[in-house]
Design a protein around this motif. Structure first.
Motif, PDB file in Angstrom:
ATOM      1  N   THR A 133      -9.557  13.862 -10.792  1.00 28.89           N
ATOM      2  CA  THR A 133      -9.745  13.032  -9.377  1.00 28.89           C
ATOM      3  C   THR A 133      -9.476  11.412  -9.396  1.00 28.89           C
ATOM      4  OG1 THR A 133     -11.862  12.536  -9.984  1.00 28.89           O
ATOM      5  CG2 THR A 133     -11.591  14.680  -9.186  1.00 28.89           C
ATOM      6  N   LEU A 134      -9.790  10.901  -8.219  1.00 32.21           N
ATOM      7  CA  LEU A 134      -9.775   9.465  -7.900  1.00 32.21           C
ATOM      8  C   LEU A 134     -10.859   8.940  -7.737  1.00 32.21           C
ATOM      9  CD1 LEU A 134      -6.304   9.293  -6.171  1.00 32.21           C
ATOM     10  CD2 LEU A 134      -6.624   9.149  -8.681  1.00 32.21           C
ATOM     11  N   ASP A 135     -11.937   9.752  -8.182  1.00 31.81           N
ATOM     12  CA  ASP A 135     -13.596   9.497  -7.708  1.00 31.81           C
ATOM     13  C   ASP A 135     -13.772   7.817  -7.915  1.00 31.81           C
ATOM     14  OD1 ASP A 135     -13.668  11.711  -6.590  1.00 31.81           O
ATOM     15  OD2 ASP A 135     -14.957  12.860  -7.976  1.00 31.81           O
ATOM     16  N   GLY A 136     -13.250   7.241  -9.117  1.00 25.43           N
ATOM     17  CA  GLY A 136     -13.726   5.938  -9.452  1.00 25.43           C
ATOM     18  C   GLY A 136     -13.236   4.786  -8.404  1.00 25.43           C
ATOM     19  N   LEU A 137     -12.587   5.261  -7.572  1.00 25.79           N
ATOM     20  CA  LEU A 137     -12.046   4.374  -6.324  1.00 25.79           C
ATOM     21  C   LEU A 137     -12.694   4.645  -4.996  1.00 25.79           C
ATOM     22  CD1 LEU A 137      -8.348   4.682  -7.076  1.00 25.79           C
ATOM     23  CD2 LEU A 137      -9.977   2.827  -7.810  1.00 25.79           C
ATOM     24  N   ARG A 138     -13.648   5.128  -5.068  1.00 24.20           N
ATOM     25  CA  ARG A 138     -14.831   5.552  -3.695  1.00 24.20           C
ATOM     26  C   ARG A 138     -15.314   4.319  -2.923  1.00 24.20           C
ATOM     27  NH1 ARG A 138     -15.688  10.468  -2.505  1.00 24.20           N
ATOM     28  NH2 ARG A 138     -15.635  12.000  -4.083  1.00 24.20           N
ATOM     29  N   ARG A 149       7.288  -1.939  -1.811  1.00 27.46           N
ATOM     30  CA  ARG A 149       6.761  -1.445  -0.699  1.00 27.46           C
ATOM     31  C   ARG A 149       5.855  -0.240  -0.895  1.00 27.46           C
ATOM     32  NH1 ARG A 149       7.873  -4.533   3.265  1.00 27.46           N
ATOM     33  NH2 ARG A 149       7.537  -3.366   4.919  1.00 27.46           N
ATOM     34  N   ASP A 150       5.315  -0.040  -1.961  1.00 27.51           N
ATOM     35  CA  ASP A 150       4.277   1.143  -2.189  1.00 27.51           C
ATOM     36  C   ASP A 150       2.882   0.423  -1.965  1.00 27.51           C
ATOM     37  OD1 ASP A 150       6.136   3.218  -2.987  1.00 27.51           O
ATOM     38  OD2 ASP A 150       5.948   2.583  -4.932  1.00 27.51           O
ATOM     39  N   SER A 151       2.156   1.309  -1.276  1.00 24.55           N
ATOM     40  CA  SER A 151       0.561   0.982  -1.408  1.00 24.55           C
ATOM     41  C   SER A 151       0.041   1.877  -2.210  1.00 24.55           C
ATOM     42  CB  SER A 151      -0.055   0.990   0.076  1.00 24.55           C
ATOM     43  OG  SER A 151       0.799  -0.113   0.929  1.00 24.55           O
ATOM     44  N   LEU A 152       0.396   2.995  -2.288  1.00 24.02           N
ATOM     45  CA  LEU A 152      -0.291   4.124  -3.203  1.00 24.02           C
ATOM     46  C   LEU A 152       1.068   4.878  -3.936  1.00 24.02           C
ATOM     47  CD1 LEU A 152      -2.733   5.519  -4.129  1.00 24.02           C
ATOM     48  CD2 LEU A 152      -2.466   6.890  -2.295  1.00 24.02           C
ATOM     49  N   HIS A 153       0.955   4.965  -5.006  1.00 20.90           N
ATOM     50  CA  HIS A 153       2.037   5.714  -5.678  1.00 20.90           C
ATOM     51  C   HIS A 153       1.195   6.687  -6.563  1.00 20.90           C
ATOM     52  CE1 HIS A 153       5.934   5.762  -8.016  1.00 20.90           C
ATOM     53  NE2 HIS A 153       5.120   5.831  -9.029  1.00 20.90           N
ATOM     54  N   LEU A 154       1.150   7.863  -6.532  1.00 20.51           N
ATOM     55  CA  LEU A 154       0.711   8.903  -7.297  1.00 20.51           C
ATOM     56  C   LEU A 154       1.889   9.677  -7.517  1.00 20.51           C
ATOM     57  CD1 LEU A 154      -2.513  10.054  -5.351  1.00 20.51           C
ATOM     58  CD2 LEU A 154      -2.385   8.571  -7.125  1.00 20.51           C
ATOM     59  N   VAL A 155       2.212   9.787  -8.905  1.00 19.07           N
ATOM     60  CA  VAL A 155       3.395  10.586  -9.334  1.00 19.07           C
ATOM     61  C   VAL A 155       3.182  11.099 -10.813  1.00 19.07           C
ATOM     62  CG1 VAL A 155       5.702  10.555  -9.968  1.00 19.07           C
ATOM     63  CG2 VAL A 155       4.976   9.084  -8.203  1.00 19.07           C
ATOM     64  N   SER A 156       3.148  12.648 -10.671  1.00 17.30           N
ATOM     65  CA  SER A 156       3.144  13.383 -11.959  1.00 17.30           C
ATOM     66  C   SER A 156       1.733  13.309 -12.608  1.00 17.30           C
ATOM     67  CB  SER A 156       4.315  12.986 -12.934  1.00 17.30           C
ATOM     68  OG  SER A 156       5.823  12.986 -12.403  1.00 17.30           O
ATOM     69  N   SER A 162      -7.730  16.339  -6.708  1.00 21.19           N
ATOM     70  CA  SER A 162      -8.425  15.615  -5.301  1.00 21.19           C
ATOM     71  C   SER A 162      -8.193  14.244  -5.243  1.00 21.19           C
ATOM     72  CB  SER A 162     -10.032  15.766  -5.622  1.00 21.19           C
ATOM     73  OG  SER A 162     -10.726  15.120  -4.670  1.00 21.19           O
ATOM     74  N   ILE A 163      -7.990  13.699  -4.153  1.00 21.40           N
ATOM     75  CA  ILE A 163      -7.644  12.245  -3.794  1.00 21.40           C
ATOM     76  C   ILE A 163      -8.899  11.925  -3.045  1.00 21.40           C
ATOM     77  CG2 ILE A 163      -5.160  12.303  -4.484  1.00 21.40           C
ATOM     78  CD1 ILE A 163      -4.563  12.262  -1.554  1.00 21.40           C
ATOM     79  N   GLU A 164      -9.847  12.646  -2.902  1.00 17.27           N
ATOM     80  CA  GLU A 164     -11.114  11.952  -2.076  1.00 17.27           C
ATOM     81  C   GLU A 164     -11.802  10.812  -2.347  1.00 17.27           C
ATOM     82  OE1 GLU A 164     -14.089  15.014  -1.167  1.00 17.27           O
ATOM     83  OE2 GLU A 164     -12.530  16.753  -1.518  1.00 17.27           O
ATOM     84  N   GLY A 165     -11.512  10.466  -3.700  1.00 18.58           N
ATOM     85  CA  GLY A 165     -11.807   9.189  -4.043  1.00 18.58           C
ATOM     86  C   GLY A 165     -11.369   8.004  -3.048  1.00 18.58           C
ATOM     87  N   LEU A 166     -10.316   8.343  -2.605  1.00 17.55           N
ATOM     88  CA  LEU A 166      -9.577   7.087  -1.700  1.00 17.55           C
ATOM     89  C   LEU A 166      -9.933   7.331  -0.226  1.00 17.55           C
ATOM     90  CD1 LEU A 166      -6.172   6.893  -3.457  1.00 17.55           C
ATOM     91  CD2 LEU A 166      -8.123   5.187  -3.153  1.00 17.55           C
TER      92      LEU A 166
END
Length: 169
Positions: A133-138, A149-156, A162-166
């Motif tokens: 998860t990305l919970d640490g980024l809540r 020109r990337d703001s969010l780069h989620l790869v592999s 879950s990306i609910e942390g964002l």
């Protein structure tokens, strides 16, 4: 690093720990309370430390980092415990605020829960096979952009479910 236990307070520059094949912990850096940044705009750079499994000794760092946070290619690091006092991030010369990549067993970034507000750069999270998860980024409410020109780069990130942390972005 235990020989550095007399180091106290904020460092005027960045903390770079790279290519240390036998370093298991950062014990000895408990007295570090803040970081500056290097010429590339990075405040904390931990990379290619083959057996590093704990960064808890960095728990004295408080407040915002003026530069980016980069943690890459540390195959035994399971959490970011030790970074609970970091409240904000700047960005590096590439325009990235947070880069987490190729940390094979990293399961959690929950230690970044105190990071609040908008980040001036991009968030790059790539090839962390066990991150779920990305919970640490809540607390993050906005993202800047890097030179690609990337703001969010989620790869592999194969275990990421879950990306609910964002959700506040």
């Amino acid at each position: 690093i235990e020989g550095l236990s007399a180091v106290r307070g904020a460092l005027p520059g960045a903390l770079t720990i790279q290519d240390n094949p036998k370093l298991t912990t950062l014990d000895g850096l408990e007295g570090v309370e803040g970081l500056g940044e290097n010429n590339g705009g990075t405040s904390l750079y931990l990379s290619a430390n083959a057996v590093l499994w704990s960064i808890k000794a960095l728990s004295g760092i408080r407040g915002s980092l003026p530069g980016a946070l980069t943690i890459s290619a540390n195959p035994h690091l399971t959490t970011l415990d030790g970074l609970q006092g970091v409240e904000g991030l700047g960005k590096n010369s590439a325009g990235d605020s947070l880069c987490l990549s190729s940390n094979d067993v990293l399961q959690s970034m929950d230690a970044l829960f105190a990071v609040q507000g908008s980040l001036p750069g991009a968030v790059i999270i790539e090839s962390n096979a066990n991150l779920t998860t990305l919970d640490g980024l809540r607390g993050v409410q906005g993202l800047g952009m890097n030179h690609d020109r990337d703001s969010l780069h989620l790869v592999s990130n194969t275990a990421l479910h879950s990306i609910e942390g964002l959700s506040a972005v």
